[in-house]
Design an enzyme around this catalytic site. Structure first.
Site, PDB file in Angstrom:
ATOM      1  CE  LYS A   1      41.406   4.919  50.146  1.00 25.10           C
ATOM      2  NZ  LYS A   1      40.012   5.271  50.279  1.00 25.10           N
TER       3      LYS A   1
ATOM      4  CE  LYS B   1      37.950   8.986  59.745  1.00 19.96           C
ATOM      5  NZ  LYS B   1      37.758   7.930  58.766  1.00 19.96           N
TER       6      LYS B   1
ATOM      7  CE  LYS C   1      39.783  12.887  52.001  1.00 13.78           C
ATOM      8  NZ  LYS C   1      39.909  12.527  53.414  1.00 13.78           N
TER       9      LYS C   1
END
Ligand code: ATP
Ligand code: MG
Length: 331
Positions: A113, A198, A195
């Site tokens: 992140k 969202k 992966k």
């Protein structure tokens, strides 16, 4: 005998996808028949990476609706919104004093992140695993149905629980990641990079909201190669991913045919993708339709989340009572 307690949550950061379904929700739906289940929409968690909250309310309704459309029964489980349960925030405060900066900085999801959004490295992002541990431990849950990406966070939750028990007295049982399959699921993005997610990899992610044409288009574009040249070769991970998806939604004999084709080097990926797209569209269509109906029924969603929060707070406040007693804070 008391049933084992199950806890899991999903962030309201966008439309749910096949990774969420096969990594998490599919297990929820089976677990609700056997265990004492708590499932929640993690709105506090979404603030760490999605500070703009204009779409938050709609996103929360959507996640609730998609969970129910996939078979979650709010009569059988406590389905609630994280911010409706203030006990979680209290436990988060206590556990933060047991978590060390050094160990939090080493977490791979934190490092990812930081790389993605270097301008928003907030303290909430760093302590994400502490909030996640609080979500779990507040119900003294032992089984946590999640995908592979959450495995390390579970290890941290056990560390925090163990530290608490050691310092203040035995309050928390150890929580473990759970899946009915042999391993935790990881559904890869169709472009072979990372992966399905969202908030990232939109073109490589199949959402439960995608119309049929979109599903066909995305699967058609999925990464493949010229095919194996040696019989019974190992599959590259992007090919294995297509087989995994096919095992989820296609008939056994269909999967067996393409497995055999792969093993004797006659596989035509175009045919495989066509079949997979057809079966995937048939699988997703009823979920999509049902989720829309539920999402638009505001009074129903209000009713179930109120009831869910009540159940969750009952369990959470019982735990906080034990926590405060152990910490000599029951003044
Ligand atoms: P975001 O990108 O916003 O973090 P996400 O897709 O990673 O969204 P989360 O809300 O973080 O979803 O996770 C919800 C659940 O879905 C977790 O149990 C997580 O392990 C699982 N999950 C998410 N992506 C995958 C995936 N690609 N394969 C398997 N499980 C997944
Ligand atoms: Mg995530």
């Amino acid at each position: 005998m008391n049933k084992e307690v199950v806890l899991s949550g999903i962030r309201p950061t966008g439309f749910l996808h096949l990774g969420n379904y096969f990594g998490a929700m599919r297990n929820y739906v089976r677990m609700q028949e056997e265990y004492d289940c708590y499932f929640f929409v993690a709105d506090w968690h979404s603030l760490t990476t999605h500070p703009d909250t204009k779409e938050l309310k709609a996103s929360v309704s959507r996640v609730l609706a998609e969970n129910i459309a996939c078979g979650l029964d709010p009569e059988k489980v406590a389905l609630y919104i994280q911010s409706d349960v203030p006990e979680i925030a209290e436990l988060y405060l206590y556990l933060n004093t047991l978590a060390y900066k050094g160990e939090l900085e080493k977490v791979p999801t934190f490092k990812d992140k930081v790389r993605l959004s270097p301008d928003n490295v907030n303290a909430g992002l760093l302590t994400y695993p502490v909030l996640m541990a609080s979500d779990i431990l507040v119900h003294r849950a032992t089984k946590v149905p999640v995908g592979k990406d959450q495995e390390q966070h579970l290890e941290m939750a056990r560390n925090f629980a163990e530290r608490f028990n050691h310092r203040y007295g035995e309050v928390f049982p150890m929580p473990y990641a759970f899946s009915y399959g042999a391993t935790l699921a990881k559904v890869l993005s169709l472009d072979g990079n990372g992966k399905m997610s969202k908030s990232e990899n939109a073109m490589g992610t199949i959402y439960l909201n995608d119309p049929d044409e979109e599903i066909v288009k995305k699967i058609k574009k999925a990464k493949t190669d010229a095919g194996p040249t040696e019989p019974n070769s190992a599959k590259p991970d992007y090919i294995e991913n297509l087989f995994t998806l096919m095992r989820f939604v296609s008939k056994e004999d269909v999967v067996a045919k393409f497995e055999a084709d792969f093993n004797n080097c006659t596989i035509r990926y175009g045919d495989m993708k066509k079949q997979l797209a057809e079966d995937m569209a048939a699988f997703i269509a009823p979920i999509r339709t049902r989720a829309y109906e539920i999402q638009n029924d505001e009074s129903y969603l209000d009713r179930i989340t109120k009831a869910g929060a009540e159940k969750a707070r009952e369990s959470a406040s019982a735990t906080l009572k034990l926590v405060r007693k152990a910490m000599h804070m029951n003044h």
